[in-house]
Motif scaffolding. Structure first.
Motif, PDB file in Angstrom:
ATOM      1  N   ASN A  24       0.899  -1.391   0.495  1.00 59.88           N
ATOM      2  CA  ASN A  24       0.297  -0.266   0.247  1.00 59.88           C
ATOM      3  C   ASN A  24       0.929   1.716   0.122  1.00 59.88           C
ATOM      4  N   MET A  25       1.859   1.053   0.427  1.00 60.33           N
ATOM      5  CA  MET A  25       2.574   2.492   1.277  1.00 60.33           C
ATOM      6  C   MET A  25       3.415   2.507  -0.555  1.00 60.33           C
ATOM      7  N   LYS A  26       4.113   1.161  -1.420  1.00 63.24           N
ATOM      8  CA  LYS A  26       4.833   1.511  -2.496  1.00 63.24           C
ATOM      9  C   LYS A  26       4.274   2.601  -3.547  1.00 63.24           C
ATOM     10  N   SER A  27       2.506   2.146  -3.746  1.00 57.87           N
ATOM     11  CA  SER A  27       1.020   1.763  -4.190  1.00 57.87           C
ATOM     12  C   SER A  27       0.773   3.651  -4.440  1.00 57.87           C
ATOM     13  N   ALA A  28       1.185   3.787  -3.060  1.00 56.41           N
ATOM     14  CA  ALA A  28       0.277   5.623  -2.335  1.00 56.41           C
ATOM     15  C   ALA A  28       1.790   6.578  -2.663  1.00 56.41           C
ATOM     16  N   ALA A  29       2.853   5.587  -2.429  1.00 57.04           N
ATOM     17  CA  ALA A  29       4.132   6.788  -2.981  1.00 57.04           C
ATOM     18  C   ALA A  29       4.130   6.793  -4.623  1.00 57.04           C
ATOM     19  N   PHE A  36       6.130  12.518   0.596  1.00 50.41           N
ATOM     20  CA  PHE A  36       5.610  11.548   1.926  1.00 50.41           C
ATOM     21  C   PHE A  36       4.341  11.925   2.651  1.00 50.41           C
ATOM     22  N   TYR A  37       4.544  13.567   2.662  1.00 53.81           N
ATOM     23  CA  TYR A  37       2.577  13.459   3.769  1.00 53.81           C
ATOM     24  C   TYR A  37       1.863  13.647   3.019  1.00 53.81           C
ATOM     25  N   LYS A  38       1.780  13.671   1.349  1.00 49.20           N
ATOM     26  CA  LYS A  38       0.477  13.275   0.354  1.00 49.20           C
ATOM     27  C   LYS A  38       0.339  11.389   0.813  1.00 49.20           C
ATOM     28  N   GLU A  58      12.493   8.244  -0.455  1.00 50.30           N
ATOM     29  CA  GLU A  58      13.745   7.411  -1.651  1.00 50.30           C
ATOM     30  C   GLU A  58      13.411   6.029  -1.350  1.00 50.30           C
ATOM     31  N   ASN A  59      13.613   4.908  -0.596  1.00 46.94           N
ATOM     32  CA  ASN A  59      13.466   3.423  -0.864  1.00 46.94           C
ATOM     33  C   ASN A  59      12.026   3.284   0.081  1.00 46.94           C
ATOM     34  N   ILE A  60      11.917   2.206  -0.088  1.00 44.54           N
ATOM     35  CA  ILE A  60      10.984   1.105   0.951  1.00 44.54           C
ATOM     36  C   ILE A  60      10.635  -0.116   0.632  1.00 44.54           C
ATOM     37  N   SER A  61      11.048  -0.237   1.370  1.00 40.36           N
ATOM     38  CA  SER A  61      11.852  -2.119   1.627  1.00 40.36           C
ATOM     39  C   SER A  61      11.486  -3.155   2.622  1.00 40.36           C
ATOM     40  N   ASN A  65       8.480  -9.272   8.927  1.00 37.64           N
ATOM     41  CA  ASN A  65       7.409  -8.745   9.649  1.00 37.64           C
ATOM     42  C   ASN A  65       7.927  -7.046   9.428  1.00 37.64           C
ATOM     43  N   LEU A  66       8.865  -6.566   9.088  1.00 37.65           N
ATOM     44  CA  LEU A  66       9.363  -4.919   9.267  1.00 37.65           C
ATOM     45  C   LEU A  66       9.788  -4.081   8.003  1.00 37.65           C
ATOM     46  N   VAL A  67       8.883  -3.191   8.088  1.00 39.64           N
ATOM     47  CA  VAL A  67       9.094  -2.374   6.929  1.00 39.64           C
ATOM     48  C   VAL A  67      10.337  -1.378   6.592  1.00 39.64           C
ATOM     49  N   TYR A  68      10.689  -0.608   5.840  1.00 42.23           N
ATOM     50  CA  TYR A  68      12.281   0.133   6.705  1.00 42.23           C
ATOM     51  C   TYR A  68      11.993   1.231   5.453  1.00 42.23           C
TER      52      TYR A  68
END
Length: 277
Positions: A24-29, A36-38, A58-61, A65-68
């Motif tokens: 969801n974070m990657k899609s929204a980003a 990040f704010y939006k 800059e990056n999402i990985s 169970n950990l998201v960076y």
């Protein structure tokens, strides 16, 4: 300070929840041009109640169970708003690190609440005694990292560590007293080039000074000065005969053409846009 770097470690309840969260974070980003704010606003049921702050993902990985998440910004105001907003998206445990030229600052959250490192690590944190609560009421101890406007009242040199440091005494507009002890950028305020009024971001902690409890500003950043016009007219008379934008010795912003503070600056003081090498 021209750029801050932010790293986020979000712990979810399970691997499957982390997988969905990262997706969801990657899609929204992507949909929000990695702002990040939006991105957080688009995922949250309730919008962030804060003035807009530019922060680029800059990056999402993910690992189990950990998201960076890593991000950067040309501004250095506090990012605690980010932690509180992410925590509301189902994050069980959240750690964030904000790094800038002078150092770094850490934020810890458990089940949506901001906590200290000891509580984050699962250690028992003793509650404040009634006496400590009363002492803290008399001190300038705002919660979290805040922007403060204050006047330098006095300072003195002190010895410590590798060399001499300054002990600086400040007063806010409400006559609330606090101190800064160190040798960082804030000590430039004692120069005759500047007036005694300043504005900066910092967190505040209780400490001892000459046998009394006082408030200390910690890790100041985004420091603004008001220069002494009389002194500057003598040292740099050209600034009062030409617009700063017309001085050939000053680097220009690639976006709006305004003058930068230094040749190596990566953020414009006029349009606030930033760039990276």
């Amino acid at each position: 300070m021209t750029e801050i770097n932010v790293s986020v470690e979000a712990e979810m309840k399970s691997d499957s929840e982390a997988k969905v969260f990262a997706k969801n974070m990657k899609s929204a980003a992507k949909s929000n041009e990695y702002d990040f704010y939006k991105t957080i606003n688009s995922l949250s049921r309730k919008s962030i109640e804060k003035d807009y702050q530019e922060l680029t993902i800059e990056n999402i990985s993910r690992s189990k169970n950990l998201v960076y998440i890593t991000a950067y910004s040309g501004r250095s105001s506090s990012i605690n708003w980010l932690g509180m907003s992410i925590s509301k998206l189902g994050v069980k445990k959240l750690y964030m690190r904000e790094g800038w030229d002078e150092g770094s600052f850490n934020y810890y959250y458990l089940n949506g609440d901001a906590v200290c490192k000891k509580a984050f690590d699962g250690k028992v944190v003793p509650k404040l005694s009634p006496e400590d609560i009363e002492i803290n009421k008399r001190l300038f101890l705002p919660e979290g990292r805040v922007k403060v406007t204050a006047t330098l009242e006095a300072y003195e040199e002190i010895s410590g560590g590798k060399g001499k440091k300054l002990l600086m005494e400040f007063l806010t507009s409400r006559n609330e007293k606090f101190y800064y002890q160190g040798e960082g950028e804030l000590t430039d305020l004692v120069s005759e080039d500047y007036e005694s009024l300043t504005e900066f971001n910092a967190s505040f902690e209780r400490g001892m000074l000459k046998g009394e409890y006082v408030s200390f500003a910690k890790r100041p950043s985004e420091i603004a000065y008001s220069f002494n016009e009389e002194v500057m007219r003598q040292k740099h008379p050209e600034m009062f005969h030409k617009r700063v934008e017309d001085l050939h010795t000053v680097a220009k912003c690639p976006f709006c053409g305004s003058s930068l503070r230094t040749e190596k600056a990566k953020q414009c003081p006029s349009c606030y846009k930033s760039w990276r090498e």
